[in-house]
Design a protein around this motif. Structure first.
Motif, mmCIF file in Angstrom:
data_model
loop_
_atom_site.group_PDB
_atom_site.id
_atom_site.type_symbol
_atom_site.label_atom_id
_atom_site.label_comp_id
_atom_site.label_asym_id
_atom_site.label_seq_id
_atom_site.Cartn_x
_atom_site.Cartn_y
_atom_site.Cartn_z
ATOM 1 N N VAL A 1 20.406 -4.631 -0.246
ATOM 2 C CA VAL A 1 19.819 -5.106 -1.530
ATOM 3 C C VAL A 1 18.380 -5.241 -1.590
ATOM 4 C CG1 VAL A 1 20.269 -6.649 -3.395
ATOM 5 C CG2 VAL A 1 22.303 -5.968 -2.055
ATOM 6 N N ASN A 2 17.927 -5.794 -0.437
ATOM 7 C CA ASN A 2 16.447 -6.257 -0.330
ATOM 8 C C ASN A 2 15.626 -5.135 -0.125
ATOM 9 O OD1 ASN A 2 17.582 -8.969 -0.886
ATOM 10 N ND2 ASN A 2 17.551 -9.616 0.964
ATOM 11 N N VAL A 3 15.966 -4.221 0.550
ATOM 12 C CA VAL A 3 15.189 -2.863 1.051
ATOM 13 C C VAL A 3 15.632 -1.637 0.204
ATOM 14 C CG1 VAL A 3 13.838 -1.813 2.894
ATOM 15 C CG2 VAL A 3 14.863 -4.429 3.384
ATOM 16 N N TYR B 1 5.319 2.871 -13.309
ATOM 17 C CA TYR B 1 4.938 1.584 -12.416
ATOM 18 C C TYR B 1 6.184 0.944 -11.754
ATOM 19 C CZ TYR B 1 2.060 -2.932 -12.215
ATOM 20 O OH TYR B 1 1.158 -4.011 -11.785
ATOM 21 N N LEU B 2 6.021 0.597 -10.525
ATOM 22 C CA LEU B 2 7.180 -0.034 -9.914
ATOM 23 C C LEU B 2 6.863 -1.284 -9.373
ATOM 24 C CD1 LEU B 2 7.790 3.144 -7.481
ATOM 25 C CD2 LEU B 2 9.218 2.563 -9.364
ATOM 26 N N VAL B 3 7.581 -2.382 -9.684
ATOM 27 C CA VAL B 3 7.594 -3.572 -9.320
ATOM 28 C C VAL B 3 8.634 -4.037 -8.331
ATOM 29 C CG1 VAL B 3 7.345 -6.174 -9.813
ATOM 30 C CG2 VAL B 3 6.118 -4.304 -10.989
ATOM 31 N N ASN B 4 8.413 -4.336 -7.078
ATOM 32 C CA ASN B 4 9.431 -4.871 -6.385
ATOM 33 C C ASN B 4 9.035 -6.388 -6.052
ATOM 34 O OD1 ASN B 4 10.051 -2.149 -6.097
ATOM 35 N ND2 ASN B 4 9.265 -1.766 -4.144
ATOM 36 N N VAL B 5 10.436 -7.048 -6.339
ATOM 37 C CA VAL B 5 10.278 -8.555 -6.187
ATOM 38 C C VAL B 5 10.941 -8.837 -4.629
ATOM 39 C CG1 VAL B 5 11.186 -10.775 -6.779
ATOM 40 C CG2 VAL B 5 10.726 -9.237 -8.423
ATOM 41 N N ALA B 6 9.599 -9.355 -3.845
ATOM 42 C CA ALA B 6 10.171 -9.598 -2.415
ATOM 43 C C ALA B 6 10.319 -11.094 -2.336
ATOM 44 C CB ALA B 6 9.210 -9.090 -1.365
ATOM 45 N N SER B 7 9.539 -11.689 -1.717
ATOM 46 C CA SER B 7 9.533 -13.095 -1.581
ATOM 47 C C SER B 7 8.118 -13.684 -0.505
ATOM 48 C CB SER B 7 10.740 -13.438 -0.795
ATOM 49 O OG SER B 7 10.671 -14.861 -0.355
ATOM 50 N N ALA B 8 7.774 -14.984 -0.607
ATOM 51 C CA ALA B 8 6.911 -15.428 0.295
ATOM 52 C C ALA B 8 7.481 -15.311 1.859
ATOM 53 C CB ALA B 8 6.509 -17.106 -0.003
ATOM 54 N N ALA B 9 8.721 -15.154 1.757
ATOM 55 C CA ALA B 9 9.384 -15.096 3.110
ATOM 56 C C ALA B 9 9.163 -13.603 3.734
ATOM 57 C CB ALA B 9 10.898 -15.194 3.123
ATOM 58 N N GLY B 10 8.537 -12.756 2.904
ATOM 59 C CA GLY B 10 8.211 -11.367 3.530
ATOM 60 C C GLY B 10 6.784 -11.454 3.747
ATOM 61 N N ALA C 1 10.478 -5.075 2.639
ATOM 62 C CA ALA C 1 10.359 -4.854 1.143
ATOM 63 C C ALA C 1 8.807 -4.878 0.842
ATOM 64 C CB ALA C 1 10.858 -5.836 0.159
ATOM 65 N N VAL C 2 8.099 -5.805 1.532
ATOM 66 C CA VAL C 2 6.576 -5.882 1.291
ATOM 67 C C VAL C 2 6.051 -4.645 1.949
ATOM 68 C CG1 VAL C 2 4.513 -7.023 1.958
ATOM 69 C CG2 VAL C 2 6.533 -8.494 1.251
ATOM 70 N N ALA C 3 6.425 -4.285 3.129
ATOM 71 C CA ALA C 3 5.791 -3.120 3.831
ATOM 72 C C ALA C 3 6.140 -1.666 3.276
ATOM 73 C CB ALA C 3 6.339 -3.109 5.350
ATOM 74 N N PHE C 4 7.310 -1.718 2.410
ATOM 75 C CA PHE C 4 7.564 -0.771 1.742
ATOM 76 C C PHE C 4 6.790 -0.475 0.551
ATOM 77 C CE2 PHE C 4 10.261 1.609 -1.543
ATOM 78 C CZ PHE C 4 10.153 2.973 -0.981
ATOM 79 N N ALA C 5 6.571 -1.607 -0.077
ATOM 80 C CA ALA C 5 5.658 -1.533 -1.387
ATOM 81 C C ALA C 5 4.289 -1.064 -1.091
ATOM 82 C CB ALA C 5 5.901 -2.894 -2.122
ATOM 83 N N GLU C 6 3.877 -1.702 0.263
ATOM 84 C CA GLU C 6 2.397 -1.192 0.534
ATOM 85 C C GLU C 6 2.497 0.514 0.775
ATOM 86 O OE1 GLU C 6 1.359 -5.477 2.817
ATOM 87 O OE2 GLU C 6 1.980 -3.693 3.946
ATOM 88 N N SER C 7 3.585 0.857 1.538
ATOM 89 C CA SER C 7 3.647 2.145 1.718
ATOM 90 C C SER C 7 3.522 2.980 0.414
ATOM 91 C CB SER C 7 4.614 2.690 2.316
ATOM 92 O OG SER C 7 4.796 2.112 3.787
#
Ligand code: NAD
Length: 269
Positions: free
Chosen positions: A114-116, A137-146, A163-169
């Motif tokens: 679900v998260n990734v 436009y893609l917006v991915n809701v991760a978290s400060a935990a990411g 999830a943060v790393a995937f959005a960066e990629s």
């Protein structure tokens, strides 16, 4: 390019529902995606949108969603992957094998799906269509935990980092092809995820014992996300203090770990 059609996953409650309402107020047509049928229908009814009931961690369901929405409603300009789950560690902490309501490996598996993987699947079926159109436009809701870490939930922390790393990629690879990407990294938000069962009154704050380091309402977070989209900002931080914590972590990782260890001790009394 103006946004006409949007899809929001996890749109039936919490942050997702607030995003659906915010986008709808702008005249954007919104598809509400959720695993909870009755709640999804309720939000869709309220904003005159459409509800799709599915598990975002199921690749074929995500592929079908993209296909069906584009066929019925037209090109998806904005896809917000917001659905997320977290279950906490077992009794032995980050390395737990057993404990709690759900088996630990099931928790890890659900967090990955679900998260990734839900973000990966959305991108897999949308990016080629968006590139062909020259925008999307893609917006991915991760978290400060990411960016930092969620004390007491290793699977949540690890998958939100992914999830943060995937959005960066995505942003690095497809930015020049007209794909805009944002990743959203809030701290605590007054929703069911942190045990606030009825978040319908969350507009006006006052969240009792949950007041940890500036809890925000879902509506405040939705507003930040909307501003971030308008400005096409990659990193959306509804809690501005997260930027300072990230700088501290980057400047001295060992010191940051020591600080988190002390914080954890304080939390566990
Ligand atoms: N609440 C917080 O403190 C907080 C902080 C940082 C990040 N986030 C993130 O924000 C996002 C939204 O969380 P929220 O606080 O609004 O939570 P929430 O539990 O209130 O809402 C999540 C929604 O996602 C749906 N959902 C869960 N699994 C799904 C699946 N497999 N398929 C389809 N829908 C599914 C749920 O039914 C629910 O409607 C999550 O990604 C979460 O990790 C939340």
């Amino acid at each position: 390019m103006p946004i006409k059609n949007a899809v929001v996953t996890g749109g039936a409650r919490g942050i997702g529902r607030a995003i659906c309402r915010r986008l709808s107020r702008e005249g954007i047509s919104v598809v509400v995606v959720d695993i909870d049928e009755s709640a999804a229908n309720m939000v869709a009814g309220e904003i005159n949108g459409k509800a799709y009931v599915l598990d975002v961690g199921d690749e074929s369901a995500l592929a079908g969603l993209v296909h069906d929405v584009e066929k019925d409603t037209g090109p998806i300009d904005l896809f917000i992957s917001n659905a997320g789950v977290g279950y906490g560690d077992g009794e032995e902490g980050a390395a737990s094998k057993d404990g709690g309501l759900h088996a630990i490996d099931d928790r890890w598996e659900a967090c990955w799906r679900v998260n990734v993987m839900a973000h990966v699947y959305a991108a897999r079926y949308l990016v080629p269509r968006m590139i062909a159109r020259g925008h999307g436009y893609l917006v991915n809701v991760a978290s400060a935990a990411g960016l930092l870490s969620q004390i007491g939930d290793a699977a949540y922390s690890a998958t939100k980092h992914a999830a943060v790393a995937f959005a960066e990629s995505l942003a690095i690879t497809h930015g020049e092809q007209g794909i805009d990407v944002s990743v959203v990294c809030p701290q605590a938000v007054a929703t069911r995820m942190i045990g606030i069962e009825d978040d319908s009154e969350s507009m006006d704050g006052g969240f009792g014992g949950n007041d940890v380091d500036g809890i925000l309402s879902a509506e405040e977070v939705a507003e930040c996300i909307f501003d971030g989209i308008r400005e096409k900002r990659f990193l959306i931080l509804p809690h501005s203090q997260v930027a300072t914590y990230v700088q501290r972590k980057a400047s001295d990782h060992d010191r940051w770990i020591s600080g988190m260890q002390r914080f954890r001790k304080r939390l566990s009394g």
